[in-house]
Design a protein around this motif. Structure first.
Motif, PDB file in Angstrom:
ATOM      1  N   ALA A   8     -18.539  50.521  -7.461  1.00 33.82           N
ATOM      2  CA  ALA A   8     -17.444  51.442  -7.151  1.00 33.82           C
ATOM      3  C   ALA A   8     -17.742  51.865  -5.949  1.00 33.82           C
ATOM      4  CB  ALA A   8     -17.434  52.786  -7.972  1.00 33.82           C
ATOM      5  N   PHE A   9     -19.120  51.743  -5.166  1.00 38.11           N
ATOM      6  CA  PHE A   9     -19.402  51.971  -3.707  1.00 38.11           C
ATOM      7  C   PHE A   9     -19.268  50.817  -2.714  1.00 38.11           C
ATOM      8  CE2 PHE A   9     -21.275  55.310  -5.971  1.00 38.11           C
ATOM      9  CZ  PHE A   9     -21.120  56.323  -5.389  1.00 38.11           C
ATOM     10  N   GLY A  10     -18.995  49.667  -3.320  1.00 32.57           N
ATOM     11  CA  GLY A  10     -18.640  48.386  -2.479  1.00 32.57           C
ATOM     12  C   GLY A  10     -19.493  47.189  -2.828  1.00 32.57           C
ATOM     13  N   PHE A  11     -20.266  47.449  -3.669  1.00 33.98           N
ATOM     14  CA  PHE A  11     -21.238  46.050  -4.024  1.00 33.98           C
ATOM     15  C   PHE A  11     -20.397  45.156  -5.069  1.00 33.98           C
ATOM     16  CE2 PHE A  11     -24.457  49.147  -2.968  1.00 33.98           C
ATOM     17  CZ  PHE A  11     -25.229  48.170  -1.960  1.00 33.98           C
ATOM     18  N   ASP A  12     -20.433  43.892  -4.695  1.00 29.45           N
ATOM     19  CA  ASP A  12     -19.583  43.005  -5.557  1.00 29.45           C
ATOM     20  C   ASP A  12     -20.323  42.671  -6.826  1.00 29.45           C
ATOM     21  OD1 ASP A  12     -17.785  42.419  -3.462  1.00 29.45           O
ATOM     22  OD2 ASP A  12     -19.236  41.188  -2.447  1.00 29.45           O
ATOM     23  N   ARG A  13     -21.703  42.790  -6.923  1.00 28.99           N
ATOM     24  CA  ARG A  13     -22.578  42.581  -7.997  1.00 28.99           C
ATOM     25  C   ARG A  13     -23.804  43.668  -7.921  1.00 28.99           C
ATOM     26  NH1 ARG A  13     -24.639  36.730  -8.488  1.00 28.99           N
ATOM     27  NH2 ARG A  13     -22.381  36.434  -8.486  1.00 28.99           N
ATOM     28  N   TRP A  14     -23.959  43.966  -9.145  1.00 29.38           N
ATOM     29  CA  TRP A  14     -25.093  45.090  -9.249  1.00 29.38           C
ATOM     30  C   TRP A  14     -25.886  44.537 -10.628  1.00 29.38           C
ATOM     31  CZ3 TRP A  14     -25.543  49.658 -12.812  1.00 29.38           C
ATOM     32  CH2 TRP A  14     -26.767  50.231 -12.489  1.00 29.38           C
ATOM     33  N   VAL A  15     -27.152  44.476 -10.558  1.00 30.65           N
ATOM     34  CA  VAL A  15     -27.999  44.701 -11.468  1.00 30.65           C
ATOM     35  C   VAL A  15     -29.162  45.472 -11.202  1.00 30.65           C
ATOM     36  CG1 VAL A  15     -29.663  43.128 -13.057  1.00 30.65           C
ATOM     37  CG2 VAL A  15     -27.534  42.331 -12.336  1.00 30.65           C
ATOM     38  N   GLY A  16     -29.322  46.557 -12.251  1.00 35.88           N
ATOM     39  CA  GLY A  16     -30.486  47.463 -11.856  1.00 35.88           C
ATOM     40  C   GLY A  16     -30.522  48.691 -12.736  1.00 35.88           C
ATOM     41  N   LEU A  17     -31.208  49.597 -12.394  1.00 35.22           N
ATOM     42  CA  LEU A  17     -31.294  50.751 -13.372  1.00 35.22           C
ATOM     43  C   LEU A  17     -31.041  52.012 -12.745  1.00 35.22           C
ATOM     44  CD1 LEU A  17     -35.203  52.041 -12.982  1.00 35.22           C
ATOM     45  CD2 LEU A  17     -34.433  50.000 -11.703  1.00 35.22           C
ATOM     46  N   HIS A  18     -30.926  53.025 -13.291  1.00 31.14           N
ATOM     47  CA  HIS A  18     -30.506  54.361 -12.696  1.00 31.14           C
ATOM     48  C   HIS A  18     -31.533  55.341 -12.252  1.00 31.14           C
ATOM     49  CE1 HIS A  18     -28.400  57.933 -11.563  1.00 31.14           C
ATOM     50  NE2 HIS A  18     -28.665  58.601 -12.645  1.00 31.14           N
ATOM     51  N   LEU A  19     -32.614  55.551 -13.088  1.00 32.93           N
ATOM     52  CA  LEU A  19     -33.722  56.386 -13.104  1.00 32.93           C
ATOM     53  C   LEU A  19     -34.945  55.367 -12.874  1.00 32.93           C
ATOM     54  CD1 LEU A  19     -32.447  59.052 -15.348  1.00 32.93           C
ATOM     55  CD2 LEU A  19     -32.395  59.133 -12.989  1.00 32.93           C
ATOM     56  N   ASN A  20     -36.076  55.774 -13.910  1.00 35.00           N
ATOM     57  CA  ASN A  20     -37.331  54.922 -14.096  1.00 35.00           C
ATOM     58  C   ASN A  20     -37.624  54.712 -15.455  1.00 35.00           C
ATOM     59  OD1 ASN A  20     -38.050  55.694 -11.151  1.00 35.00           O
ATOM     60  ND2 ASN A  20     -37.986  57.694 -11.862  1.00 35.00           N
ATOM     61  N   CYS A  56     -26.351  44.551  -5.210  1.00 41.95           N
ATOM     62  CA  CYS A  56     -27.442  45.421  -5.334  1.00 41.95           C
ATOM     63  C   CYS A  56     -28.335  45.193  -6.277  1.00 41.95           C
ATOM     64  CB  CYS A  56     -26.812  46.971  -5.318  1.00 41.95           C
ATOM     65  SG  CYS A  56     -28.110  48.304  -5.715  1.00 41.95           S
ATOM     66  N   PHE A  57     -29.825  44.979  -6.285  1.00 40.26           N
ATOM     67  CA  PHE A  57     -30.487  44.743  -7.288  1.00 40.26           C
ATOM     68  C   PHE A  57     -31.644  45.620  -7.414  1.00 40.26           C
ATOM     69  CE2 PHE A  57     -28.265  40.719  -5.403  1.00 40.26           C
ATOM     70  CZ  PHE A  57     -27.538  40.741  -6.399  1.00 40.26           C
ATOM     71  N   GLY A  58     -31.481  46.421  -7.993  1.00 39.08           N
ATOM     72  CA  GLY A  58     -32.815  47.406  -8.130  1.00 39.08           C
ATOM     73  C   GLY A  58     -32.277  49.019  -8.723  1.00 39.08           C
ATOM     74  N   LYS A  59     -32.983  49.740  -8.289  1.00 36.95           N
ATOM     75  CA  LYS A  59     -32.991  51.126  -8.512  1.00 36.95           C
ATOM     76  C   LYS A  59     -32.011  51.830  -7.624  1.00 36.95           C
ATOM     77  CE  LYS A  59     -35.744  55.497  -9.059  1.00 36.95           C
ATOM     78  NZ  LYS A  59     -37.107  56.059  -8.632  1.00 36.95           N
TER      79      LYS A  59
END
Length: 528
Positions: free
Chosen positions: A204-216, A185-188
């Motif tokens: 925690a939801f199943g993504f092996d890798r995540w780079v991103g933001l929560h809000l804006n 997952c890469f993004g918001k």
């Protein structure tokens, strides 16, 4: 180089000339690349003066050579259809229906999206699951009406609205991971409650890798619009690349993930930040924030959409470069309609946060070379929940009891097979939770075939008192009035009564489901 997510020149040549199976086999072995005639066609003139025996000998030799090469190719590199397809799900933020060139914008700066649509299918009645960000994304991740989780899930997550729970809510990340996919997952994100650290990070939801933001956040400093807090993370830990446009970071990460996982199936969720505020110039490093959704800021939004398209193109090019385009399903859509004053939702009425068509009808493109016929335009009403169901069906997953999806697999429709999807009703409802003692309905609507029935409540404004028992009604025939300008409330009483009953029946079903969800909700959610 072969066109992005298109038909390479050599493939076009094999269809436009009657060179027979030898050339087709040659092209398949040498694609992608520039077309060059294979040896036996270059030698055609010489064959005419050769003896029949010599000609037969040469043809036999070519046949044996090609068969051996084909068998060797099969052993070393399985054909695209022999391996599970890769899946890339792209989600723009606040991209209006009429923004891309392929959706009628004569000034559209979207050559890559236009090419994707030309080589796949473009839905003209594709709908977001909600008219605002968080519930739309939650529905996309789960394939369910968020109203099943409770009224607090119909507004922006955070504050009184809880986010999705990785222990309870089954997402596309978990579904694809359990099917053997690498997941990124890469993004918001924006579907967790307040923070994206530790137990509520996308990992925690199943993504092996995540780079991103929560809000804006600021596209260059990556700090929240309100405050100085850094809002950029890698796998739940703070991370930064100062001065780099946010969506460029996400494209870079997606491309790296593609290259690292090219030998196995992968699912990539790419929720871009653009063209959501803050408004900034993507061509001016560390550009200042331009405040306000004002009409004079429209050119800046157009530039941000152009940059979004560029990043989309980079990801598609990575698929081509790695030989994966033919075995990758690519989906592009938006979380809701475009924002007031600065977006192009033409020819629709309304904006983000509203349930008129401009707030929920969005660009909706699906491409898979060789599987989905190129250049299709489909007007069947579909929603984000259908995309979720399509992904689940593609990987052979079935949701467990209590987590059943509300969408339908779109692949039969995309392949040209008959589906009765136009006969099902689609529902929306938005409730306001922020600053309210109790959730207050803002609008609700149902679409069935070409007709839309919409209720606007006394709480249509955040500042208005809750008045959920008081509403105005509108009824539109979208086939004749796409801009929703003619209210047919008194002209079609039977249609009105049927749609009223359908909406009220759906709301009762959602209330029952929400009550059951509340009984099983952790205490930390009950207190909010």
């Amino acid at each position: 180089m072969a066109p992005s997510f298109g038909v390479s020149k050599c493939m076009k040549a094999s269809r436009s000339q009657n060179h027979g199976p030898f050339l087709r086999l040659y092209v398949e072995l040498n694609a992608p690349g520039q077309y060059s005639p294979p040896p036996h066609t270059c030698a055609k003139r010489k064959f005419t003066i050769m003896s029949n025996g010599l000609r037969l000998l040469l043809l036999s030799a070519f046949f044996v050579l090609h068969v051996e090469l084909a068998l060797a190719s099969e052993k070393s590199a399985p054909t695209p259809r022999s391996t599970p397809p890769n899946i890339i799900l792209m989600l723009a933020d606040d991209l209006g229906y009429g923004e891309p060139g392929c959706y009628g914008n004569p000034q559209g700066r979207t050559p890559n999206l236009d090419r994707l649509a030309a080589n796949g299918a473009r839905f003209t009645s594709g709908y977001a699951a909600s008219n605002v960000c968080s519930p739309s994304r939650a529905a996309l991740m789960t394939g369910r009406y968020v109203q099943r989780l409770g009224p607090l899930y119909e507004d922006y997550f955070g504050g009184p609205a809880p986010g999705l729970d990785p222990k309870k809510d089954l997402t596309l990340a978990r579904i694809t991971k359990d099917a053997g996919y690498a997941t990124g997952c890469f993004g918001k994100w924006n579907v967790s409650h307040n923070k994206v650290l530790g137990p509520t990070a996308p990992n925690a939801f199943g993504f092996d890798r995540w780079v991103g933001l929560h809000l804006n956040h600021n596209y260059y400093t990556h700090k929240l619009e309100k405050g100085e807090e850094l809002d950029l993370y890698r796998d739940g830990e703070p991370f930064d690349r100062p001065g780099v446009w946010s969506d460029t970071i996400f494209a870079d990460e997606a491309i790296r993930f593609i290259e690292e996982n090219r030998q196995q199936p992968f699912f990539i969720y790419l929720p871009w930040q653009a063209p959501h505020s803050p408004l900034q110039d993507p061509d001016l490093p560390n550009a200042p924030v331009i405040e306000g959704h004002k009409a004079e800021n429209r050119p800046l939004v157009e530039k941000m959409i152009g940059r979004l398209d560029l990043e989309v193109g980079r990801v598609l090019e990575a698929l081509e470069r790695n030989g994966l385009a033919q075995n990758t399903l690519v989906i592009f859509t938006s979380d809701n309609g475009g924002s007031l004053n600065v977006a192009r939702n033409t020819p629709l009425r309304g904006w983000k946060q509203e349930l008129w068509e401009g707030g929920i009808r969005v660009p909706f493109i699906v491409a898979w070379p060789g599987v989905i016929p190129a250049g299709r335009t489909i007007d069947t009403p579909v929603t984000h929940r259908d995309l979720s169901a399509t992904v689940a069906a593609l990987v052979g997953a079935r949701a467990p009891a209590g987590q059943e999806m509300d969408g339908e697999d779109l692949l039969p429709l995309l392949k040209g097979q008959a589906q009765a999807l136009a006969e099902r009703p689609l529902f929306w409802r938005r409730q306001i939770t922020s600053g309210k003692a109790e959730p207050a309905i803002r609008q609700s609507s149902v679409r069935l075939q070409d007709w839309v029935y919409l209720r606007t409540y006394g709480a249509a404004s955040k500042k208005a008192p809750a008045a959920s028992n008081s509403y105005s009604e509108e009824l539109f025939d979208l086939r004749e009035d796409l801009g929703e300008t003619i209210n047919l409330l008194s002209a079609a009483p039977d249609r009105l009564n049927n749609l009223r009953a359908a909406l009220e029946g759906w709301e009762k079903e959602m209330a029952t489901a929400a009550a059951a969800a509340a009984r099983s909700t952790p205490a930390r959610h009950r207190s909010q």
